[in-house]
Design an enzyme around this catalytic site. Structure first.
Site, PDB file in Angstrom:
ATOM      1  N   GLU A  81      25.950  66.988   6.356  1.00  0.00           N
ATOM      2  CA  GLU A  81      26.203  68.178   5.521  1.00  0.00           C
ATOM      3  C   GLU A  81      26.293  69.431   6.383  1.00  0.00           C
ATOM      4  O   GLU A  81      25.363  69.726   7.143  1.00  0.00           O
ATOM      5  CB  GLU A  81      25.075  68.315   4.489  1.00  0.00           C
ATOM      6  CG  GLU A  81      25.337  69.414   3.478  1.00  0.00           C
ATOM      7  CD  GLU A  81      24.248  69.499   2.404  1.00  0.00           C
ATOM      8  OE1 GLU A  81      23.573  68.480   2.143  1.00  0.00           O
ATOM      9  OE2 GLU A  81      24.082  70.593   1.847  1.00  0.00           O
ATOM     10  N   LYS A 259      15.945  69.635  -3.462  1.00  0.00           N
ATOM     11  CA  LYS A 259      16.950  68.931  -2.642  1.00  0.00           C
ATOM     12  C   LYS A 259      17.146  69.701  -1.339  1.00  0.00           C
ATOM     13  O   LYS A 259      17.246  69.124  -0.257  1.00  0.00           O
ATOM     14  CB  LYS A 259      18.259  68.791  -3.421  1.00  0.00           C
ATOM     15  CG  LYS A 259      19.333  67.955  -2.725  1.00  0.00           C
ATOM     16  CD  LYS A 259      20.217  68.771  -1.792  1.00  0.00           C
ATOM     17  CE  LYS A 259      21.270  67.897  -1.138  1.00  0.00           C
ATOM     18  NZ  LYS A 259      22.026  68.609  -0.093  1.00  0.00           N
ATOM     19  N   ASP A 275      11.828  56.471   7.424  1.00  0.00           N
ATOM     20  CA  ASP A 275      12.295  55.953   6.144  1.00  0.00           C
ATOM     21  C   ASP A 275      12.513  57.115   5.169  1.00  0.00           C
ATOM     22  O   ASP A 275      11.561  57.652   4.596  1.00  0.00           O
ATOM     23  CB  ASP A 275      11.247  54.966   5.605  1.00  0.00           C
ATOM     24  CG  ASP A 275      11.678  54.267   4.335  1.00  0.00           C
ATOM     25  OD1 ASP A 275      12.491  54.844   3.575  1.00  0.00           O
ATOM     26  OD2 ASP A 275      11.198  53.152   4.079  1.00  0.00           O
ATOM     27  N   HIS A 373      29.214  77.709   4.343  1.00  0.00           N
ATOM     28  CA  HIS A 373      29.789  76.366   4.381  1.00  0.00           C
ATOM     29  C   HIS A 373      31.264  76.379   4.765  1.00  0.00           C
ATOM     30  O   HIS A 373      31.841  75.359   5.057  1.00  0.00           O
ATOM     31  CB  HIS A 373      29.701  75.706   2.996  1.00  0.00           C
ATOM     32  CG  HIS A 373      28.383  75.073   2.710  1.00  0.00           C
ATOM     33  ND1 HIS A 373      27.281  75.790   2.354  1.00  0.00           N
ATOM     34  CD2 HIS A 373      27.990  73.770   2.722  1.00  0.00           C
ATOM     35  CE1 HIS A 373      26.280  74.966   2.155  1.00  0.00           C
ATOM     36  NE2 HIS A 373      26.665  73.740   2.370  1.00  0.00           N
TER      37      HIS A 373
HETATM   38  P1  NAD Z   1       5.647  48.201  11.975  1.00  0.00           P
HETATM   39  O1  NAD Z   1       4.941  47.101  11.301  1.00  0.00           O
HETATM   40  O2  NAD Z   1       6.936  47.933  12.617  1.00  0.00           O
HETATM   41  O3  NAD Z   1       4.742  48.823  13.137  1.00  0.00           O
HETATM   42  C1  NAD Z   1       3.466  49.270  13.058  1.00  0.00           C
HETATM   43  C2  NAD Z   1       2.576  48.438  13.968  1.00  0.00           C
HETATM   44  O4  NAD Z   1       2.562  48.993  15.292  1.00  0.00           O
HETATM   45  C3  NAD Z   1       1.124  48.488  13.512  1.00  0.00           C
HETATM   46  O5  NAD Z   1       0.850  47.496  12.571  1.00  0.00           O
HETATM   47  C4  NAD Z   1       0.334  48.325  14.801  1.00  0.00           C
HETATM   48  O6  NAD Z   1      -0.037  47.005  15.009  1.00  0.00           O
HETATM   49  C5  NAD Z   1       1.305  48.731  15.925  1.00  0.00           C
HETATM   50  N1  NAD Z   1       0.853  49.946  16.658  1.00  0.00           N
HETATM   51  C6  NAD Z   1       0.777  50.085  17.994  1.00  0.00           C
HETATM   52  N2  NAD Z   1       0.335  51.318  18.335  1.00  0.00           N
HETATM   53  C7  NAD Z   1       0.155  51.992  17.179  1.00  0.00           C
HETATM   54  C8  NAD Z   1      -0.259  53.321  16.869  1.00  0.00           C
HETATM   55  N3  NAD Z   1      -0.565  54.233  17.806  1.00  0.00           N
HETATM   56  N4  NAD Z   1      -0.327  53.662  15.552  1.00  0.00           N
HETATM   57  C9  NAD Z   1      -0.013  52.800  14.590  1.00  0.00           C
HETATM   58  N5  NAD Z   1       0.382  51.519  14.810  1.00  0.00           N
HETATM   59  C10 NAD Z   1       0.467  51.116  16.109  1.00  0.00           C
HETATM   60  O7  NAD Z   1       5.902  49.442  11.014  1.00  0.00           O
HETATM   61  P2  NAD Z   1       5.225  50.032   9.725  1.00  0.00           P
HETATM   62  O8  NAD Z   1       5.073  51.483   9.993  1.00  0.00           O
HETATM   63  O9  NAD Z   1       4.017  49.274   9.261  1.00  0.00           O
HETATM   64  O10 NAD Z   1       6.362  49.814   8.625  1.00  0.00           O
HETATM   65  C11 NAD Z   1       7.457  50.678   8.548  1.00  0.00           C
HETATM   66  C12 NAD Z   1       8.699  49.978   8.066  1.00  0.00           C
HETATM   67  O11 NAD Z   1       8.471  49.368   6.796  1.00  0.00           O
HETATM   68  C13 NAD Z   1       9.826  50.941   7.866  1.00  0.00           C
HETATM   69  O12 NAD Z   1      10.981  50.413   8.484  1.00  0.00           O
HETATM   70  C14 NAD Z   1      10.002  50.969   6.349  1.00  0.00           C
HETATM   71  O13 NAD Z   1      11.358  51.273   6.004  1.00  0.00           O
HETATM   72  C15 NAD Z   1       9.617  49.595   5.953  1.00  0.00           C
HETATM   73  N6  NAD Z   1       9.208  49.327   4.557  1.00  0.00           N
HETATM   74  C16 NAD Z   1       9.017  50.328   3.648  1.00  0.00           C
HETATM   75  C17 NAD Z   1       8.603  50.033   2.353  1.00  0.00           C
HETATM   76  C18 NAD Z   1       8.325  51.156   1.390  1.00  0.00           C
HETATM   77  O14 NAD Z   1       8.286  52.307   1.795  1.00  0.00           O
HETATM   78  N7  NAD Z   1       8.129  50.917   0.087  1.00  0.00           N
HETATM   79  C19 NAD Z   1       8.369  48.707   1.983  1.00  0.00           C
HETATM   80  C20 NAD Z   1       8.570  47.711   2.938  1.00  0.00           C
HETATM   81  C21 NAD Z   1       8.978  48.025   4.234  1.00  0.00           C
END
Ligand code: NAD
Length: 427
Positions: A81, A259, A275, A373
């Site tokens: 945008e 928005k 996300d 714009h």
């Molecule tokens: P992930 O599981 O890929 O990574 C997180 C992992 O990294 C942790 O479990 C941990 O073991 C590790 N880690 C290492 N160092 C860390 C630190 N300093 N802090 C935190 N963790 C550390 O990712 P996630 O964040 O659990 O999940 C995000 C993904 O899930 C996104 O892609 C999202 O789009 C997707 N998702 C979203 C939904 C929703 O929002 N409703 C539902 C399902 C999946």
């Protein structure tokens, strides 16, 4: 280094890349990636999603002038945008006159919900589950030793009994500090792991086991003072307060107002591989928690008549995990941003959102939103009308001179320029 880079928009793309590289200490490889517009390969994309056939690219820019808690940031924003990045930079320049943004973010506590149906004594069941809280937290934490090692993990088990059109339900809620991750996978895994024990203890049927995107335990906030004169004078300040009151009183305006706020959040989220759907769902639900849509920002004046803006938004963002780790441009954006934690990212994001709202309200109250714009709008219409790269600048130049630009004008001017070039080519 200073993010106040005067005339950044007038530099060539190559010069901008060099300025960003110097600011963020980018490697020659990083610079090459920006220069070539490369990053995610189709092969890597094939591993991220399903039925992949190609890539969808977006412009990546940086908003300049951001000073947040005394630290300078160039804020990467990926957005198609027009005007969003310019508006954020301009607002940050004005905020800078009064010390920039102050911002903070809560610990990254994310809620996982376990839905239990068919419980005959849900209130007592909640207490039975809570009685085993420590054991359940340990089971949850055993799924993620890394998270524990970095100081996060499941913190608390609680719950609620809710009345629904399908009867009473027990909702068990697991609170997890997901540290620098967005946390969805982390929390979903934990919720699924403890669900069978919850089912046994509650004596019902577990259905859903998933995080809540209403991330009220991880709020980000930012506030800033905008000098009245630099904003445009007392009348413009009053106009912005009127616009804010309009948003709080009318859902049709509120949706558009919020928005605009989310333009800032989403552009930073896309650039950093976060996300956007989770952020949008959280923010809009939060804005409507009182039963009707409210502004995500607040606007008031201080004793000197300057405009003071503040924002509080749920900010489930990560600097690790998901696409933040797997998308090369997201990693590069995080490097340009130079944030050390998810909380710092959330603080900058909230500042960008506040900047965006300030800029939108100011433009609406002053000259209207279309003026800013126009240049890019003219370009988009020219391309839509079939202008080739050879005639694009001429078509845009002529369109830009019109008082109001329409697609029909673009088609007419493209035809005229083509005809005149044909004539002079033949002469
Ligand atoms: P992930 O599981 O890929 O990574 C997180 C992992 O990294 C942790 O479990 C941990 O073991 C590790 N880690 C290492 N160092 C860390 C630190 N300093 N802090 C935190 N963790 C550390 O990712 P996630 O964040 O659990 O999940 C995000 C993904 O899930 C996104 O892609 C999202 O789009 C997707 N998702 C979203 C939904 C929703 O929002 N409703 C539902 C399902 C999946």
């Amino acid at each position: 280094m200073d993010s106040r880079i005067s005339g950044f928009h007038r530099l060539s793309r190559e010069e901008r890349i060099r300025a960003v590289a110097e600011f963020a200490g980018l490697t020659p490889g990083d610079v090459e990636m920006l220069r070539a517009g490369s990053g995610l390969t189709p092969e890597a994309a094939d591993l991220m999603s399903e039925n992949v056939i190609g890539l969808m690219q977006l412009p990546l820019g940086v908003a300049t002038n951001f000073l947040v808690n005394g630290k300078d940031y160039l804020v990467p924003m990926a957005i198609e945008e027009p005007s969003v990045i310019a508006a954020a930079s301009n607002a940050a320049r004005i905020a800078r006159l009064r010390g920039g943004f102050r911002a903070s973010a809560d610990r990254s506590v994310t809620v996982g919900q376990i839905q239990v149906t068919g419980v005959s004594d849900p209130f007592a069941a909640l207490q039975r589950v809570r009685e085993h809280g420590e054991d359940l937290l340990k089971i949850a934490n055993d799924t993620n030793p890394t998270l524990l090692k970095v100081g996060g993990g499941a913190l608390e088990l609680t719950g609620r009994v809710i009345d629904t059109e399908r009867g009473r339900m027990l909702i068990i809620e697991l609170l997890v500090d997901v540290k620098d991750a967005m946390g969805a996978n982390t929390v979903n895994t934990m919720a699924e792991e403890i669900a069978p024990y919850v089912e046994d203890l509650a004596g019902g049927r577990v259905r859903l086991r998933i995080l809540s995107n209403l991330a009220t335990h991880r709020m980000a906030r930012a506030w800033a003072t905008f000098d009245a004169e630099a904003t445009g004078g007392p009348d413009i300040v009053e106009g912005i307060l009127d616009a804010y009151a309009f948003a709080n009183a009318d859902p049709y305006r509120c949706a558009t107002h919020n928005k605009g706020v989310m333009n800032g959040v989403v552009a930073v989220a896309i650039a950093t591989g976060n996300d956007t759907r989770a952020l949008e769902a959280g923010a809009h639900t939060y804005a409507s928690l009182g039963g009707r849509c409210r502004s995500l920002t607040r606007w008031e004046t201080n004793k000197s008549g300057d405009l003071v803006g503040s924002i509080e938004i749920p900010a489930a963002v990560g600097t690790i995990g998901g696409a933040t780790s797997s998308h090369p441009i997201a990693r590069l954006s995080l490097k340009i941003l130079g944030v050390g934690s998810a909380q710092e990212l959330a603080s900058v994001m909230a500042s960008a959102a506040l900047a965006q709202n300030f800029a939108a309200l100011r433009a609406l109250v002053r000259e209207g939103i279309q003026k800013g714009h126009m240049k890019l709008h003219a370009r988009n219409l020219a391309v839509m009308a079939g202008a080739t790269p050879e005639i694009l600048d001429e078509v845009v130049g002529r369109l830009y001179k019109l008082k109001r630009i329409t697609y029909d004008d673009a088609v007419r001017i493209v035809d005229e320029v083509n005809a005149s070039r044909r004539r002079s080519g033949g002469a």
